[in-house]
Every structure is written in structure tokens, then in C-alpha cells.
Write a protein that holds these residues in place. Structure first.
Motif, short mmCIF file in Angstrom:
data_model
loop_
_atom_site.label_atom_id
_atom_site.label_comp_id
_atom_site.label_asym_id
_atom_site.label_seq_id
_atom_site.Cartn_x
_atom_site.Cartn_y
_atom_site.Cartn_z
N LEU A 248 47.31 28.96 -7.74
CA LEU A 248 47.13 27.80 -8.63
C LEU A 248 45.84 27.93 -9.43
N GLY A 249 44.81 28.46 -8.76
CA GLY A 249 43.54 28.64 -9.46
C GLY A 249 43.67 29.63 -10.61
N GLU A 250 44.40 30.72 -10.36
CA GLU A 250 44.61 31.72 -11.40
C GLU A 250 45.41 31.12 -12.57
N LEU A 251 46.43 30.32 -12.23
CA LEU A 251 47.26 29.72 -13.27
C LEU A 251 46.43 28.78 -14.15
N ARG A 252 45.60 27.96 -13.52
CA ARG A 252 44.78 27.02 -14.30
C ARG A 252 43.80 27.76 -15.21
N MET A 253 43.23 28.84 -14.65
CA MET A 253 42.30 29.62 -15.46
C MET A 253 43.00 30.24 -16.67
N ALA A 254 44.22 30.77 -16.46
CA ALA A 254 44.97 31.38 -17.56
C ALA A 254 45.35 30.33 -18.60
N GLN A 255 45.79 29.13 -18.11
CA GLN A 255 46.18 28.06 -19.04
C GLN A 255 44.98 27.62 -19.87
N GLU A 256 43.83 27.42 -19.25
CA GLU A 256 42.63 27.00 -19.95
C GLU A 256 42.16 28.08 -20.93
N ALA A 257 42.34 29.36 -20.50
CA ALA A 257 41.90 30.46 -21.38
C ALA A 257 42.71 30.48 -22.68
N ILE A 258 44.02 30.24 -22.57
CA ILE A 258 44.87 30.23 -23.77
C ILE A 258 44.42 29.13 -24.73
N LYS A 285 53.91 35.51 -17.82
CA LYS A 285 54.10 34.85 -19.12
C LYS A 285 52.77 34.34 -19.65
N LEU A 286 51.94 33.79 -18.78
CA LEU A 286 50.64 33.27 -19.21
C LEU A 286 49.76 34.39 -19.73
N ARG A 287 49.80 35.57 -19.08
CA ARG A 287 49.02 36.70 -19.58
C ARG A 287 49.51 37.13 -20.97
N ARG A 288 50.82 37.09 -21.16
CA ARG A 288 51.40 37.44 -22.46
C ARG A 288 50.99 36.42 -23.53
N GLU A 301 53.48 29.53 -32.13
CA GLU A 301 53.87 30.93 -32.06
C GLU A 301 53.55 31.53 -30.69
N VAL A 302 52.51 31.04 -30.07
CA VAL A 302 52.12 31.58 -28.75
C VAL A 302 53.21 31.34 -27.74
N VAL A 303 53.68 30.12 -27.62
CA VAL A 303 54.68 29.79 -26.59
C VAL A 303 56.08 30.16 -27.01
N ALA A 304 56.30 30.32 -28.35
CA ALA A 304 57.63 30.67 -28.83
C ALA A 304 57.84 32.17 -28.80
N GLY A 305 56.78 32.89 -28.73
CA GLY A 305 56.90 34.33 -28.67
C GLY A 305 56.87 34.98 -30.03
N SER A 306 56.79 34.20 -31.14
CA SER A 306 56.75 34.79 -32.47
C SER A 306 55.34 35.27 -32.76
N ARG A 307 55.22 36.31 -33.60
CA ARG A 307 53.93 36.85 -33.95
C ARG A 307 53.67 36.58 -35.43
N ARG A 308 52.41 36.55 -35.77
CA ARG A 308 52.04 36.38 -37.18
C ARG A 308 52.32 37.67 -37.93
N LYS A 309 52.97 37.51 -39.09
CA LYS A 309 53.27 38.66 -39.90
C LYS A 309 52.00 39.17 -40.57
#
Length: 310
Positions: A248-258, A285-288, A301-309
Motif C-alpha cells: 500500500l505504501g508503494e502504491l501511494r508513493m507511485a500515485q502521488e508521484a504521477i 500500471k502505475l509505473r507505466r 492521456e496518462v490514464v488512457a494510455g495515449s501518447r502526445r504526438k
């Protein structure tokens, strides 16, 4: 003089100085407890001749010990074992088998009964003496007579059919109503086998002290098992809790980092995207998403998986 041999002495010439007449066929047998040989001495009588039973030396003495050790444990309820107990076989014979088993119930006269099993241990003496003794014990009414040959490490049983000794196989057992369990022949010849046979016999007899020890051991084993189970369960629970907490700690850190990366780049994070990021429990998924947050034009775009052209 070889030790524990029966030395034959002329009538009247032995330690007791008694002269005994050989039995006649018309004379009634005396009771088994009518003494001819003086008790508590080494004097015996066989066919009117006086015998002197010398003390034993090893390995004869140790074989005596092993015999009584194993036999004593196997004696069934209602029976009694004895060592060197004089038995009046006939008018001219009064001698003691090395070990015997007889009924505890006295006869009508209140005297002890004739033994049902008798054992002789033979080392250096000629087999003729145990043979004469066995023949007279059987004639008296003893059901079974055995002889252990120390040097040959063999056990013999007297046969009424052949009027002689019959060898018993080492893997054979002695089954009899006097015994709580069949007595292995090997247990009479080998000290290790003796301990195993005695243990099994005592368990079969349900000796109170042994039963109490077994019950105590079972209770202790159960208590230890419960304690080990509780400790193991607690340890596993703690480990699972710690692992879950770390995840849970790792997940929160990843979420906050995004979110932090997006905001640092000036990208607006809508409430809907923020909830999606906060609700994700997939570390991969959070690392991605974190990698995409570094280049994405919008938070969607981050959560949808699309990238900036480019």
C-alpha cells in the motif's frame, strides 16, 4: 571346574549327605512343593542322584538375565513367573528350571500349581542333563519345556511326539495362553530385540505407569502443537500484514508521484483523473503511468494510455 555345570554326585556323597531312592512305578508322585532338595542351596536331585548347580559365568549368566527380562514382561494376567524355583518332578527328582511360568491360582490344598512353561539355559554342560529334566517335567505334567543353547544361539522345545528336542527357527515366536503376546525367539537371543519385545508386551499389558506417561506425552504433544500452530499463524499474519502495508505504501508513493510530475509540468489534473490514479492498485500500471506523466500533454492521456504526438 566349568561354571554352571550340573555336577553329578553319588547318593550320600553330596552337600546334603542324603541318600535318595529312585522312584518306583507303583509309588504315587509327591506334590510339586514336597521338598527333596534342601531349598536355598545349590543341591538338586535327578533320578535319585544328587546334582550340584555351580554359579554361572558370562555369557551363561547374561543369557539368564535376558531370559527373565523378556519372559517377565510377557507373563499374562493370572500367571506368575519364577526363577530357580524347585519342582518335585517325581519321588527321586527335585530340581529347579532356570525360569518357569505357573498359574497364580493355588490348588485345592492352597499350594502353588505346577508350572506350565519351563526354560533351561545350557552352556558347557552336556545336553543330557536338560534332556533328563525336560523328560521328567513333561511326564509330571508341565505343558511345554524349552532349552536355550548359549554357544549355538539356538532355542529348542521338547516334543512329546519324538521324545526329544525340536529346534525353533530364529524368526519363530512362542504363542501360549501364559503369555500376553507371542514371544519372539530372537528376543531371547538378542539384547536389542529383547528391548523391543519387552516394550510391546508392556504396552499390551496397559501398565498404569506407562499408560499415564503416554497420556502425558500426548497431552504435551497436543499443547506444543497448538502453541506452534498459534505462533505460526501469528507470524504468518504479521508477515502478510507487513507485506500488505508495504505494498500500500508503494502504491501511494507511485500515485502521488504521477500527480506531482503532472503538476510540476503545469498539466492540470482533473478530479476524475485524480480518482482514477488514486484507485489504481496495480503497481505495473502505475509505473507505466508515471513514465507517461513525464511527456503527456494532458492528464487524460496518462490514464488512457495515449501518447502526445511529436
Amino acid at each position: 571346574m566349568p561354571r554352571h555345570e550340573h555336577v553329578l554326585l553319588a547318593p550320600g556323597a553330596g552337600a546334603s549327605g542324603r541318600t535318595v531312592q529312585a522312584p518306583s512305578s507303583g509309588r504315587a508322585r509327591p506334590h510339586v512343593d514336597d521338598r527333596l532338595a534342601p531349598p536355598e542351596t545349590r543341591v538338586e536331585y535327578l533320578d535319585g542322584a544328587e546334582l550340584f548347580a555351580a554359579p554361572a559365568d558370562a555369557p551363561h549368566a547374561t543369557q539368564h538375565f535376558d531370559l527373565t527380562y523378556v519372559l517377565g514382561a510377557h507373563v499374562a494376567a493370572g500367571y506368575r513367573g519364577a526363577v530357580d524355583m524347585l519342582t518335585r518332578a517325581d519321588c527321586g527328582s527335585d530340581y529347579a528350571p532356570d525360569a518357569s511360568v505357573f498359574s497364580q491360582k493355588p490348588d485345592r490344598g492352597g499350594h502353588r500349581r505346577l508350572e506350565e512353561l519351563a526354560f533351561e539355559v545350557s552352556d558347557k554342560q552336556a545336553l543330557a542333563v536338560p534332556t533328563s529334566k525336560a523328560r521328567r517335567l513333561i511326564a509330571r505334567g508341565v505343558r511345554r519345556v524349552f532349552c536355550i543353547l548359549v554357544k549355538q544361539r539356538r532355542v529348542l522345545e521338547w516334543s512329546r511326539e519324538t521324545d526329544g528336542w525340536q529346534p525353533l527357527a530364529k524368526d519363530a515366536v512362542i504363542e501360549d495362553r501364559c503369555l500376553v503376546l507371542p514371544l519372539p525367539i530372537q528376543a531371547l537371543l538378542d539384547a536389542t530385540s529383547s528391548d523391543d519385545a519387552v516394550a510391546r508386551a508392556l504396552l499390551e499389558k496397559r501398565v498404569p505407569a506407562l499408560e499415564a506417561a503416554l497420556a502425558e506425552g500426548e497431552a504435551l504433544g497436543e499443547a506444543r502443537g497448538e502453541a506452534r500452530g498459534a505462533a505460526l499463524g501469528e507470524a504468518r499474519g504479521e508477515a502478510r500484514g507487513e507485506a500488505r502495508g508495504a505494498l500500500l505504501g508503494e502504491l501511494r508513493m507511485a500515485q502521488e508521484a504521477i500527480t506531482t510530475v503532472l503538476q510540476a509540468r503545469g498539466v492540470v489534473v482533473p478530479a476524475k483523473v485524480a480518482r482514477t490514479i488514486a484507485g489504481c492498485d496495480d503497481p505495473t500500471k502505475l509505473r507505466r503511468w508515471l513514465k507517461r506523466a513525464a511527456t503527456a500533454a494532458t492528464a487524460a492521456e496518462v490514464v488512457a494510455g495515449s501518447r502526445r504526438k511529436r
